[in-house]
Write an enzyme that holds these catalytic residues in place. Structure first.
Site, PDB file in Angstrom:
ATOM      1  N   GLU A 229       3.772  31.173  13.123  1.00  0.00           N
ATOM      2  CA  GLU A 229       2.420  30.662  13.369  1.00  0.00           C
ATOM      3  C   GLU A 229       1.558  31.685  14.115  1.00  0.00           C
ATOM      4  O   GLU A 229       0.874  31.382  15.080  1.00  0.00           O
ATOM      5  CB  GLU A 229       2.484  29.331  14.131  1.00  0.00           C
ATOM      6  CG  GLU A 229       3.251  28.266  13.350  1.00  0.00           C
ATOM      7  CD  GLU A 229       3.279  26.885  13.989  1.00  0.00           C
ATOM      8  OE1 GLU A 229       3.142  26.796  15.216  1.00  0.00           O
ATOM      9  OE2 GLU A 229       3.441  25.905  13.246  1.00  0.00           O
TER      10      GLU A 229
ATOM     11  N   ASP B 259       9.268  19.918  11.134  1.00  0.00           N
ATOM     12  CA  ASP B 259       8.549  20.039  12.403  1.00  0.00           C
ATOM     13  C   ASP B 259       8.403  18.709  13.127  1.00  0.00           C
ATOM     14  O   ASP B 259       7.300  18.162  13.189  1.00  0.00           O
ATOM     15  CB  ASP B 259       7.152  20.643  12.132  1.00  0.00           C
ATOM     16  CG  ASP B 259       6.450  21.072  13.420  1.00  0.00           C
ATOM     17  OD1 ASP B 259       7.064  20.963  14.477  1.00  0.00           O
ATOM     18  OD2 ASP B 259       5.288  21.514  13.334  1.00  0.00           O
TER      19      ASP B 259
ATOM     20  N   GLU C 199       3.883  14.473  19.790  1.00  0.00           N
ATOM     21  CA  GLU C 199       2.886  15.026  18.875  1.00  0.00           C
ATOM     22  C   GLU C 199       2.764  14.215  17.585  1.00  0.00           C
ATOM     23  O   GLU C 199       1.659  13.879  17.158  1.00  0.00           O
ATOM     24  CB  GLU C 199       3.241  16.487  18.550  1.00  0.00           C
ATOM     25  CG  GLU C 199       2.308  17.111  17.529  1.00  0.00           C
ATOM     26  CD  GLU C 199       2.621  18.570  17.220  1.00  0.00           C
ATOM     27  OE1 GLU C 199       3.603  19.114  17.774  1.00  0.00           O
ATOM     28  OE2 GLU C 199       1.884  19.166  16.415  1.00  0.00           O
TER      29      GLU C 199
END
Ligand code: GCV
Length: 727
Positions: free
Chosen positions: A322, A401, A429
């Site tokens: 990323e 993820d 998240e």
């Protein structure tokens, strides 16, 4: 203000005491205690008992080795010297290395050795033995950390620690590495804020680019962590920006200050570092791991770290991921990259945790052969055996993820000669962002208990702990369990007060992966709501179990069906957006069309991901008939009319689960509301906070239900079998 709102001496004013309200130590504080041994953590044990005694009228004596009685005042304000040499004790906490042991502790030690049948008296690193002998409760440990953990075990037992007889119990952690990673930024990031994926206010360490002046919360945090078994944290984000990069060099003093607050509770400090540091901080022209100057730079920087922090834990690195720099830029492997840092850390006993979260985040969504789920295994499995001993490969528990439902990452089983740590996301998240109740212990328990080699083989928890199947089998030592912290500067630590249970459960599962999620929840309830004296504690317990036990599955039911992930709003990841990521470069697709949905990851016709698993799972996941329902769309693209193992069709399951999920949230809100009125058992402020969040959860769950159902109804054209309204 009710009793449960009162801060304890270690709780900075106004901050909720979480699972250590003063009342949780009442049983200890009202008794006569001897603390035997010395060392920083033994002093902490003494101070804890002394503070409790000051509040509840008990007494404590601290005797140092050699038999000398210090009877000294507690080291911190508020503690006082209580107890006299020779008086009878209700509780003895003794370090076995501090000879001569009090007679009762010696008796417990001898009995423990005898009962083991091996003559081995060792409680082991961080371990402890609890017994009752002659009506005295005794805790013995071989090291101060063990004594501290033994004390907190007594706190969990409360009054039960002192009643009747009990059999000797030996406790020691499954793994020495029980770490929480903070994704805290030093400077407020323009998009991610002070804490990346943080849902509990700012950072407890940094405020707007500077270390906080008052670090008392950090100490209180260390205490909470020690009480649930965590023994290390990483202080900064794995995405290392300019400000936090300097924590390795000229801002090292800030890390040392944090470590100073945590040390009395046995919490070691780690640092996320940027792979390009030799360039960005050292001014070198390259960060090539095979370059001599680069090696020297890491060695010198690391030496300075250990000068400032002799008990420093090590580095955490996110490389080639990323946008973070990494060894690929120099044509080197991740083993080359990790090993140069490991070499620098080795003389000091430090470790490098190297993240396996490496994938192409700029893929072409039109290209159906590239599969993000495959990436970590494709990158790392060929490197098995090439990492130095002090490298730990840190693997997210699932291949994508931290989605609500994923299979276990195949990397965990693919690297027998590498130390593997399993990474869980405590911060929510993708599981409701601490606005939704989502007790994650059941998910983690499933992950830790999963047996990649099938029934009879080792479990994920064994890989993380380094347990081998037999004495003769070769296997790397374990890398431990890591969680991404959900803590911030919020009054309740975790934003949603009930999300505290996730932090607590992470620590307890890291210590003992076999614990039952419901039993952990009971511990958390008993401790956190210990002050409740004006209501019916069983009513609260029942309500919390009803609201929390299945909350992960409830969340799953109104969000992502059957293993589909990433139907969230891009960027912040809160709320539904079915196609939000569908035509993006992130590699997170569901491929829904008018006929069906799901990702074909089979060897026969898809990306071949199923082949990364050992048998039997490579076969089970490959087969559309044998694949578990909850993962069906993760592994297969199927028509909407496909009949699940449950007997329902895929489309009807989507409708049913989304309607049912919202109902369960509404019921949770009713249960919570029911705690108001006669028999009030929860502090009003806490009750209100949870109530407001449940309102938001219900609103959001309805939004999820309506968007997902409408989307799939419009795609498929199949009406709901029960005729419910789909917008
Ligand atoms: C810290 C996900 C999150 C990122 C996070 C990343 C990681 O992609 O959305 O915020 O970055 O995981 O684990 O490195």
């Amino acid at each position: 203000m009710t009793v449960s709102d009162l801060p304890s001496p270690l709780d900075p004013a106004g901050v909720h005491a979480a699972w250590l309200p003063p009342e949780a130590l009442r049983a200890i504080g009202s008794r006569r205690t001897l603390v035997h041994g010395d060392g920083l953590l033994v002093e902490t044990v003494h101070d804890e008992v002394a503070r409790a005694c000051a509040r509840y009228g008990g007494s404590v004596l601290h005797r140092a080795p050699g038999g000398g009685c210090t009877g000294r005042p507690g080291g911190r304000p508020g503690a006082r010297a209580v107890g006299r040499e020779g008086e009878p004790y209700d509780l003895v906490l003794a370090l076995t290395t501090a000879d001569p042991l009090p007679a009762v502790a010696e008796a417990v030690r001898a009995g423990f050795g005898r009962n083991r049948g091996t003559g081995d008296h060792a409680a082991g690193a961080e371990g402890y033995v609890i017994d009752r002998h002659d009506d005295i409760t005794v805790v013995i440990a071989d090291d101060p950390a063990g004594l501290l953990y033994g004390l907190f075990h007594l706190v969990r037992l409360g009054g039960r620690a002192f009643g009747g007889t009990r059999r000797a119990e030996h406790h020691r952690p499954a793994t020495p590495r029980r770490i929480l990673d903070h994704w805290d930024n030093v400077d407020v990031h323009p998009v991610m804020g002070q804490v990346e994926r943080g849902y509990a206010g700012g950072s407890i360490f940094w405020l707007d680019g500077a270390l906080r002046d008052d670090l008392s919360r950090v100490r209180a945090y260390g205490r909470l962590l020690a009480a649930c078994g965590v023994n290390a944290i990483t202080v900064n984000n794995v995405n290392v920006h300019a400000g936090e990069a300097r924590l390795l060099t000229d801002r090292l003093g800030e890390v040392a200050a944090i470590a100073g607050e945590l040390r009395p509770y046995g919490i070691q400090v780690h640092l996320s570092v940027g792979f390009a540091s030799p360039v960005t901080l050292g001014g070198l022209p390259t960060a090539d791991p095979l370059d001599d100057d680069v090696r020297k730079w890491w060695a010198a920087a690391t030496e300075r770290v250990y000068e400032a922090l002799p008990d420093f834990g090590g580095y955490l690195v996110k490389a080639d991921s990323e946008g973070q720099p990494g060894p690929f830029a120099y044509g080197r492997t991740h083993a080359d990259g990790a090993n140069v840092l490991a070499e620098a850390l080795a003389p000091f006993g430090g470790i490098v945790r190297w993240r396996a979260f490496v994938y192409n985040h700029r893929q072409d969504w039109r290209d159906r052969s590239t599969d993000r789920a495959r990436a970590a295994c494709d990158h790392f499995a060929p490197l098995d055996g090439l990492f130095r001993d002090n490298v730990i490969l840190q693997v997210k528990h699932g291949p994508i993820d931290f989605q609500t439902r994923e299979p276990v990452s195949p990397v965990i089983a693919a690297m027998p000669s590498t130390r593997v740590a399993v990474e869980l996301q405590v911060t929510q998240e993708y599981t409701g962002q601490q606005r939704h109740v989502c007790y994650l212990a059941p998910m983690w328990s499933e992950v830790l208990g999963f047996r990649p080699w099938g029934p009879g083989g080792r479990a994920v928890a064994d890989v993380a702990a380094g347990n081998t199947a037999s004495d003769t089998e070769d296997g790397a030592a374990g890398g431990g369990l890591v969680g991404v912290s959900n803590v911030g500067a919020d009054r309740y630590w975790t934003g949603h007060p009930l999300a505290q249970a996730n932090l607590y459960a992470f620590g307890r599962l890291a210590w003992s992966p076999d614990l039952e999620p419901a039993a952990i929840l009971d511990e958390w309830i008993d401790l956190t709501f210990a002050p409740v004296t004006d209501g019916d504690p069983e009513r609260l317990r029942d309500a919390l179990h009803a609201i929390m036990d299945d909350s992960w599955r409830t969340y799953e039911s109104y969000t992502a069906p059957l293993g589909v992930g990433f139907m969230v709003r891009p960027g912040h990841h809160y709320g539904p957006d079915v196609d939000g990521y569908e035509y993006t470069p992130w590699g997170t697709y569901h491929f829904a069309d008018r006929d069906g949905v799901g990702v074909d990851r089979t060897r026969a016709t898809g990306t071949g991901f199923t082949g990364q698993y050992p048998r039997p799972w490579s076969e089970v996941y490959e087969s559309v008939e044998r694949c578990p329902d909850e993962l069906l769309l993760f592994f297969h693209h199927v028509p909407y009319g496909h009949v699940l193992r449950s007997g329902s069709t895929v489309i009807q399951h989507i409708y049913d689960s989304h309607f049912a999920g919202v109902e369960r949230v509404a019921e949770a809100r009713r249960r919570w509301d029911g705690l108001i009125g006669a028999g009030v058992v929860v502090a009003p402020a806490l009750h209100t906070r949870v109530r407001e969040l449940l309102d938001e959860q219900l609103r959001s769950a309805e939004e999820w239900r309506d968007q997902i159902n409408a989307y799939f109804f419009r795609k498929s054209g199949v009406p709901d079998a029960h005729g419910r309204r789909i917008p």
